[in-house]
Design a protein around this motif. Structure first.
Motif, PDB file in Angstrom:
ATOM      1  N   ARG B 126       0.838  -1.210   0.000  1.00 20.85           N
ATOM      2  CA  ARG B 126       0.000   0.000   0.000  1.00 20.85           C
ATOM      3  C   ARG B 126       0.868   1.253   0.000  1.00 20.85           C
ATOM      4  NH1 ARG B 126      -3.415  -2.717   3.572  1.00 20.85           N
ATOM      5  NH2 ARG B 126      -2.389  -1.761   5.360  1.00 20.85           N
ATOM      6  N   ASP B 127       1.927   1.236   0.827  1.00 21.79           N
ATOM      7  CA  ASP B 127       2.849   2.378   0.855  1.00 21.79           C
ATOM      8  C   ASP B 127       3.497   2.583  -0.512  1.00 21.79           C
ATOM      9  OD1 ASP B 127       2.556   3.463   3.312  1.00 21.79           O
ATOM     10  OD2 ASP B 127       4.414   2.656   4.177  1.00 21.79           O
ATOM     11  N   LEU B 128       3.853   1.477  -1.129  1.00 14.82           N
ATOM     12  CA  LEU B 128       4.503   1.570  -2.443  1.00 14.82           C
ATOM     13  C   LEU B 128       3.544   2.160  -3.477  1.00 14.82           C
ATOM     14  CD1 LEU B 128       6.891   0.992  -4.329  1.00 14.82           C
ATOM     15  CD2 LEU B 128       6.031  -1.341  -4.591  1.00 14.82           C
ATOM     16  N   ASP B 129       2.285   1.696  -3.462  1.00 10.79           N
ATOM     17  CA  ASP B 129       1.287   2.242  -4.401  1.00 10.79           C
ATOM     18  C   ASP B 129       1.116   3.742  -4.194  1.00 10.79           C
ATOM     19  OD1 ASP B 129       0.847  -0.168  -5.532  1.00 10.79           O
ATOM     20  OD2 ASP B 129      -1.007  -0.616  -4.438  1.00 10.79           O
ATOM     21  N   LYS B 130       1.072   4.130  -2.918  1.00 12.85           N
ATOM     22  CA  LYS B 130       0.897   5.534  -2.583  1.00 12.85           C
ATOM     23  C   LYS B 130       2.073   6.351  -3.133  1.00 12.85           C
ATOM     24  CE  LYS B 130       0.511   6.273   1.895  1.00 12.85           C
ATOM     25  NZ  LYS B 130       0.136   6.572   3.279  1.00 12.85           N
ATOM     26  N   LEU B 131       3.247   5.813  -2.923  1.00 17.72           N
ATOM     27  CA  LEU B 131       4.471   6.492  -3.351  1.00 17.72           C
ATOM     28  C   LEU B 131       4.509   6.648  -4.884  1.00 17.72           C
ATOM     29  CD1 LEU B 131       7.800   5.437  -1.744  1.00 17.72           C
ATOM     30  CD2 LEU B 131       7.660   5.583  -4.187  1.00 17.72           C
ATOM     31  N   ILE B 132       4.115   5.582  -5.574  1.00 21.60           N
ATOM     32  CA  ILE B 132       4.111   5.626  -7.047  1.00 21.60           C
ATOM     33  C   ILE B 132       3.103   6.661  -7.537  1.00 21.60           C
ATOM     34  CG2 ILE B 132       3.444   4.309  -9.112  1.00 21.60           C
ATOM     35  CD1 ILE B 132       4.767   1.851  -7.782  1.00 21.60           C
ATOM     36  N   ALA B 133       1.952   6.732  -6.853  1.00 19.81           N
ATOM     37  CA  ALA B 133       0.918   7.685  -7.265  1.00 19.81           C
ATOM     38  C   ALA B 133       1.361   9.126  -6.984  1.00 19.81           C
ATOM     39  CB  ALA B 133      -0.386   7.374  -6.541  1.00 19.81           C
ATOM     40  N   ILE B 134       1.884   9.357  -5.779  1.00 20.72           N
ATOM     41  CA  ILE B 134       2.246  10.722  -5.394  1.00 20.72           C
ATOM     42  C   ILE B 134       3.336  11.284  -6.294  1.00 20.72           C
ATOM     43  CG2 ILE B 134       3.355  12.120  -3.579  1.00 20.72           C
ATOM     44  CD1 ILE B 134       1.974  10.348  -1.527  1.00 20.72           C
ATOM     45  N   TYR B 135       4.351  10.469  -6.562  1.00 20.70           N
ATOM     46  CA  TYR B 135       5.489  10.985  -7.330  1.00 20.70           C
ATOM     47  C   TYR B 135       5.415  10.615  -8.816  1.00 20.70           C
ATOM     48  CZ  TYR B 135       7.195  11.953  -2.685  1.00 20.70           C
ATOM     49  OH  TYR B 135       7.306  12.412  -1.403  1.00 20.70           O
ATOM     50  N   ASN B 136       4.287  10.023  -9.214  1.00 24.92           N
ATOM     51  CA  ASN B 136       4.069   9.772 -10.633  1.00 24.92           C
ATOM     52  C   ASN B 136       5.170   8.883 -11.228  1.00 24.92           C
ATOM     53  OD1 ASN B 136       2.710  10.005 -12.991  1.00 24.92           O
ATOM     54  ND2 ASN B 136       3.441  12.065 -13.495  1.00 24.92           N
ATOM     55  N   LEU B 137       5.370   7.723 -10.608  1.00 26.60           N
ATOM     56  CA  LEU B 137       6.495   6.869 -10.994  1.00 26.60           C
ATOM     57  C   LEU B 137       6.070   5.623 -11.761  1.00 26.60           C
ATOM     58  CD1 LEU B 137       8.440   6.980  -7.601  1.00 26.60           C
ATOM     59  CD2 LEU B 137       8.866   8.343  -9.647  1.00 26.60           C
ATOM     60  N   SER B 138       4.809   5.585 -12.225  1.00 25.79           N
ATOM     61  CA  SER B 138       4.329   4.328 -12.803  1.00 25.79           C
ATOM     62  C   SER B 138       5.104   3.923 -14.062  1.00 25.79           C
ATOM     63  CB  SER B 138       2.832   4.416 -13.084  1.00 25.79           C
ATOM     64  OG  SER B 138       2.579   5.583 -13.816  1.00 25.79           O
ATOM     65  N   HIS B 139       5.783   4.881 -14.697  1.00 25.28           N
ATOM     66  CA  HIS B 139       6.538   4.543 -15.913  1.00 25.28           C
ATOM     67  C   HIS B 139       7.969   4.090 -15.607  1.00 25.28           C
ATOM     68  CE1 HIS B 139       7.594   8.598 -14.782  1.00 25.28           C
ATOM     69  NE2 HIS B 139       8.632   8.562 -15.597  1.00 25.28           N
ATOM     70  N   ILE B 140       8.379   4.136 -14.335  1.00 28.75           N
ATOM     71  CA  ILE B 140       9.752   3.764 -13.987  1.00 28.75           C
ATOM     72  C   ILE B 140       9.797   2.263 -13.673  1.00 28.75           C
ATOM     73  CG2 ILE B 140      11.680   4.167 -12.374  1.00 28.75           C
ATOM     74  CD1 ILE B 140      11.142   6.735 -13.705  1.00 28.75           C
ATOM     75  N   PRO B 141      10.596   1.491 -14.430  1.00 26.89           N
ATOM     76  CA  PRO B 141      10.657   0.047 -14.138  1.00 26.89           C
ATOM     77  C   PRO B 141      11.176  -0.191 -12.716  1.00 26.89           C
ATOM     78  CG  PRO B 141      11.825   0.589 -16.185  1.00 26.89           C
ATOM     79  CD  PRO B 141      11.462   1.880 -15.542  1.00 26.89           C
ATOM     80  N   HIS B 142      10.519  -1.099 -12.011  1.00 25.76           N
ATOM     81  CA  HIS B 142      10.982  -1.393 -10.649  1.00 25.76           C
ATOM     82  C   HIS B 142      10.677  -2.834 -10.276  1.00 25.76           C
ATOM     83  CE1 HIS B 142       6.728  -0.357  -9.842  1.00 25.76           C
ATOM     84  NE2 HIS B 142       6.851  -1.196  -8.845  1.00 25.76           N
ATOM     85  N   GLN B 143      11.363  -3.303  -9.256  1.00 21.00           N
ATOM     86  CA  GLN B 143      11.086  -4.629  -8.709  1.00 21.00           C
ATOM     87  C   GLN B 143      10.999  -4.517  -7.191  1.00 21.00           C
ATOM     88  OE1 GLN B 143      12.919  -8.292  -9.948  1.00 21.00           O
ATOM     89  NE2 GLN B 143      13.986  -7.275 -11.635  1.00 21.00           N
ATOM     90  N   VAL B 144      10.180  -5.382  -6.593  1.00 17.18           N
ATOM     91  CA  VAL B 144      10.007  -5.393  -5.138  1.00 17.18           C
ATOM     92  C   VAL B 144      10.614  -6.684  -4.602  1.00 17.18           C
ATOM     93  CG1 VAL B 144       8.340  -5.282  -3.247  1.00 17.18           C
ATOM     94  CG2 VAL B 144       7.837  -4.163  -5.441  1.00 17.18           C
ATOM     95  N   LEU B 145      11.613  -6.565  -3.743  1.00 16.98           N
ATOM     96  CA  LEU B 145      12.253  -7.757  -3.174  1.00 16.98           C
ATOM     97  C   LEU B 145      11.948  -7.817  -1.676  1.00 16.98           C
ATOM     98  CD1 LEU B 145      14.154  -6.753  -5.687  1.00 16.98           C
ATOM     99  CD2 LEU B 145      15.751  -8.412  -4.768  1.00 16.98           C
ATOM    100  N   PHE B 146      10.934  -8.603  -1.330  1.00 16.92           N
ATOM    101  CA  PHE B 146      10.615  -8.775   0.096  1.00 16.92           C
ATOM    102  C   PHE B 146      11.695  -9.625   0.752  1.00 16.92           C
ATOM    103  CE2 PHE B 146       6.262  -7.508  -0.966  1.00 16.92           C
ATOM    104  CZ  PHE B 146       5.948  -6.748   0.147  1.00 16.92           C
ATOM    105  N   SER B 147      11.955  -9.338   2.024  1.00 16.34           N
ATOM    106  CA  SER B 147      12.908 -10.191   2.729  1.00 16.34           C
ATOM    107  C   SER B 147      12.189 -11.466   3.138  1.00 16.34           C
ATOM    108  CB  SER B 147      13.471  -9.482   3.955  1.00 16.34           C
ATOM    109  OG  SER B 147      12.453  -9.260   4.888  1.00 16.34           O
ATOM    110  N   ARG B 148      12.885 -12.576   3.059  1.00 20.37           N
ATOM    111  CA  ARG B 148      12.299 -13.844   3.486  1.00 20.37           C
ATOM    112  C   ARG B 148      12.882 -14.238   4.840  1.00 20.37           C
ATOM    113  NH1 ARG B 148      12.591 -17.606  -1.161  1.00 20.37           N
ATOM    114  NH2 ARG B 148      10.566 -16.835  -1.778  1.00 20.37           N
TER     115      ARG B 148
END
Lengths: 170, 175
Positions: B126-148
């Motif tokens: 949710r934080d990541l979605d918020k961040l992408i929306a606020i700073y308009n980053l949807s066009h920037i390729p990214h990956q999410v690496l959760f810690s296991r």
């Protein structure tokens, strides 16, 4: 700390933190930086919180014993003393534990995580010189036979290293 | 790299694993390394003032407090924009670390890294979605690496001479 709150600490360790008492919460949230530089920092904190120095010290000792705090001490700005890098490896599943244990045994490695990715082992190496850092990278590659990807920091954009536990909103 | 005096190096080696939890910790540290309490305090104040020590205080282990989800989000940002975007991400409330790092081409094009902690995966996402929306980053390729699994988490351990004297702080595993 009384026996009841010690028992609670044992039970919250790693799970629900709603049972922390208010002294524990204040210490954890409000003293991540600016530990007083007076001869008696814990007495100063106690005075601010309206408790005794002994209560502050006992609470900190308990929190440390239960690994809720790592230490009371310094967090260093990366790259001001020596150098560091984030490194990553693709480790076959059956070797992951042993490679991770080997890395954790090295004093130069301070963070070591498995992450959900085909590049699955991520760790931070810190050393007092570039040459030492390179030697550690080479040693890891040699001892594991696995290629190590090194991703050094070029710029730091986050300047406040404390972490708001957001208890005020609960 | 800063030029540290020999006594500053000794002080750093001695306190990096933590200050003693006693009434007069700076006096206790001074006793170990042949400095007075006032010298230890002055030296720490100096190291903080020049920014070698980022903060001095209680180092909390988030995982043990229920902040079990931790994602490293990596972005492939055009070099001309990376500083501006990095500064924005670094100020976002849920981001606890944000660095520009060297790309490792060809297999790893990412040059901007931020860490997001949360009580569970959904909170982080949710934080990541918020961040992408606020700073308009949807066009920037990214990956999410959760810690296991966390195998080790401790402060940096600096050794200026041949002996390493920081206390290992192993993670309790899990999460």
């Amino acid at each position: 700390m009384n026996t009841k709150s010690m028992a609670m600490l044992t039970s919250i360790n790693g799970s629900d933190h709603s049972q922390l008492n208010s002294l524990q919460k204040s210490l954890l949230n409000d003293f991540q930086k600016d530990l007083p530089l007076s001869p008696t920092p814990y007495a100063d904190i106690a005075m601010q919180l309206g408790v005794t120095e002994a209560e502050v010290l006992e609470t900190l000792q308990e929190l440390q014993k239960h690994q809720i705090i790592g230490r009371v001490g310094p967090v260093f700005q990366p790259h001001r003393i020596g150098t560091s890098t984030l490194a990553a490896m693709i480790v076959p599943k059956e070797r992951l534990q042993s490679v991770a244990d080997y890395l954790s045994s090295l004093p130069e490695i301070n963070h070591n995580y498995e992450r959900e990715h085909h590049i699955n082992l991520w760790f931070v190496i810190t050393a007092t010189s570039e040459a030492h850092l390179q030697a550690v990278l080479n040693e890891i590659a040699q001892n594991t036979g696995i290629k190590v990807m090194s991703l050094p920091i070029l710029e730091n954009y986050h300047l406040d290293f404390s972490f708001d536990l957001k208890w005020r909103n609960e | 790299m800063d030029n540290l005096t020999e006594s500053e190096q000794r002080l750093i080696e001695t306190i990096q694993g933590g200050l003693p939890l006693v009434a007069r910790p700076y006096a206790a540290v001074g006793e170990q390394i042949g400095l007075t309490e006032a010298e230890v305090i002055a030296s720490l104040a100096h190291l903080i003032q020049i920014g070698v020590i980022k903060r001095l205080g209680i180092v909390v282990r988030h995982r043990q407090l229920g902040y079990r989800a931790n994602a490293m989000v990596v972005w492939d940002v055009p070099d001309a924009q990376v500083t501006a975007i990095g500064q924005q991400l670094g100020q976002f409330d849920g981001v606890s670390l944000c660095y520009r790092r060297a790309r490792h081409l060809p297999e790893w094009p990412y040059n901007l890294y931020c860490m997001i902690h949360g009580k569970d995966r959904n909170a982080v996402l949710r934080d990541l979605d918020k961040l992408i929306a606020i700073y308009n980053l949807s066009h920037i390729p990214h990956q999410v690496l959760f810690s296991r699994r966390c195998f080790k988490q401790s402060g940096a351990c600096y050794t200026f001479r041949s002996v390493t004297i920081c206390l290992p702080q192993r993670a309790a595993g899990g999460g």
